[in-house]
Design a protein around this motif. Structure first.
Motif, PDB file in Angstrom:
ATOM      1  N   VAL A 187       7.002  12.935   2.328  1.00 26.05           N
ATOM      2  CA  VAL A 187       7.121  13.446   3.688  1.00 26.05           C
ATOM      3  C   VAL A 187       5.767  13.388   4.387  1.00 26.05           C
ATOM      4  N   SER A 188       4.744  13.915   3.744  1.00 27.09           N
ATOM      5  CA  SER A 188       3.412  13.896   4.347  1.00 27.09           C
ATOM      6  C   SER A 188       2.933  12.473   4.591  1.00 27.09           C
ATOM      7  N   GLN A 189       3.204  11.582   3.651  1.00 24.52           N
ATOM      8  CA  GLN A 189       2.793  10.186   3.786  1.00 24.52           C
ATOM      9  C   GLN A 189       3.516   9.493   4.931  1.00 24.52           C
ATOM     10  N   SER A 190       4.704   9.969   5.288  1.00 25.13           N
ATOM     11  CA  SER A 190       5.478   9.349   6.370  1.00 25.13           C
ATOM     12  C   SER A 190       4.994   9.771   7.752  1.00 25.13           C
ATOM     13  N   LEU A 191       4.030  10.673   7.812  1.00 25.02           N
ATOM     14  CA  LEU A 191       3.570  11.185   9.099  1.00 25.02           C
ATOM     15  C   LEU A 191       2.394  10.410   9.682  1.00 25.02           C
ATOM     16  N   ILE A 192       2.058   9.266   9.092  1.00 23.85           N
ATOM     17  CA  ILE A 192       1.023   8.409   9.667  1.00 23.85           C
ATOM     18  C   ILE A 192       1.524   7.841  10.992  1.00 23.85           C
ATOM     19  N   THR A 193       0.623   7.311  11.795  1.00 24.50           N
ATOM     20  CA  THR A 193       1.033   6.694  13.051  1.00 24.50           C
ATOM     21  C   THR A 193       1.412   5.233  12.793  1.00 24.50           C
ATOM     22  N   GLY A 194       1.981   4.595  13.780  1.00 27.42           N
ATOM     23  CA  GLY A 194       2.337   3.184  13.672  1.00 27.42           C
ATOM     24  C   GLY A 194       3.813   2.988  13.407  1.00 27.42           C
ATOM     25  N   SER A 195       4.200   1.745  13.200  1.00 34.49           N
ATOM     26  CA  SER A 195       5.613   1.409  13.063  1.00 34.49           C
ATOM     27  C   SER A 195       6.264   2.024  11.827  1.00 34.49           C
ATOM     28  N   LYS A 196       5.495   2.347  10.798  1.00 32.94           N
ATOM     29  CA  LYS A 196       6.037   2.943   9.572  1.00 32.94           C
ATOM     30  C   LYS A 196       6.143   4.466   9.661  1.00 32.94           C
ATOM     31  N   SER A 197       5.661   5.037  10.750  1.00 33.20           N
ATOM     32  CA  SER A 197       5.723   6.482  10.939  1.00 33.20           C
ATOM     33  C   SER A 197       7.174   6.944  10.961  1.00 33.20           C
ATOM     34  N   LEU A 198       7.446   8.071  10.313  1.00 29.32           N
ATOM     35  CA  LEU A 198       8.801   8.609  10.283  1.00 29.32           C
ATOM     36  C   LEU A 198       9.372   8.740  11.684  1.00 29.32           C
ATOM     37  N   GLY A 199       8.598   9.297  12.594  1.00 30.41           N
ATOM     38  CA  GLY A 199       9.082   9.481  13.961  1.00 30.41           C
ATOM     39  C   GLY A 199       9.459   8.182  14.642  1.00 30.41           C
ATOM     40  N   ASN A 200       8.758   7.105  14.316  1.00 31.97           N
ATOM     41  CA  ASN A 200       9.066   5.807  14.908  1.00 31.97           C
ATOM     42  C   ASN A 200      10.258   5.129  14.251  1.00 31.97           C
ATOM     43  N   THR A 201      10.715   5.628  13.117  1.00 33.04           N
ATOM     44  CA  THR A 201      11.889   5.049  12.464  1.00 33.04           C
ATOM     45  C   THR A 201      13.172   5.753  12.884  1.00 33.04           C
ATOM     46  N   ILE A 202      13.037   6.838  13.623  1.00 30.03           N
ATOM     47  CA  ILE A 202      14.200   7.571  14.134  1.00 30.03           C
ATOM     48  C   ILE A 202      14.417   7.144  15.577  1.00 30.03           C
TER      49      ILE A 202
END
Length: 154
Positions: free
Chosen positions: A98-113
């Motif tokens: 979860v913490s690792q998914s909070l990076i910015t960029g296209s792989k960011s969790l928020g950008n995958t939703i």
């Protein structure tokens, strides 16, 4: 008589995978909203991403006028520059998926939703921390930049 049921989600994020958190929170939300005529969501930080993912993956909430207000507070919709700084560190390794998914960029969790076509309010903080201020270029709350909380319509 108006009956209001308020539910608070209880989930661990440290050391957990994104999928595990979403599975756990989906079960809790489904239990909470069973038989509800109107559902409002308020989420802080990761909780806002949980809400966005839930709404994306459970479109039945949109039936009729069931969906009420949705508010995200300090949610890293586009990731966190602080997570970028910590990425690859032993601390981030221990913190988990979860913490690792909070990076910015296209792989960011928020950008995958997906950004849903709903009325949604976003609140961002601007009281920066002296410990983390140098990781951000603009206004921030010490963990997330104001820019990163924004969604397309903001």
């Amino acid at each position: 008589m108006l009956i209001i049921n308020v539910c608070s989600l209880n989930y661990a994020s440290l050391g957990q995978s994104v999928e595990a958190v979403f599975t756990q929170t989906t079960t809790q939300i489904n239990t909470c909203i069973a038989n509800a005529s109107k559902v409002h969501f308020v989420g802080h930080s990761l909780g806002g991403l949980v809400i966005r993912a839930y709404l994306q993956n459970n479109p039945r909430v949109f039936n009729g006028n069931t969906l009420g207000k949705v508010v995200l507070i300090g949610t890293p919709n586009k990731g966190s520059e602080l997570a970028n700084h910590l990425n690859g560190s032993w601390l981030m390794h221990i913190a988990g998926g979860v913490s690792q998914s909070l990076i910015t960029g296209s792989k960011s969790l928020g950008n995958t939703i997906n950004e849903l076509d709903i009325n949604l309010g976003v609140i961002a903080g601007t009281k920066a921390s002296t410990l983390t201020q140098h990781y951000f270029k603009g206004k921030n709350d010490g963990l997330v930049s104001v820019e990163s909380t924004k969604l397309r319509a903001c």
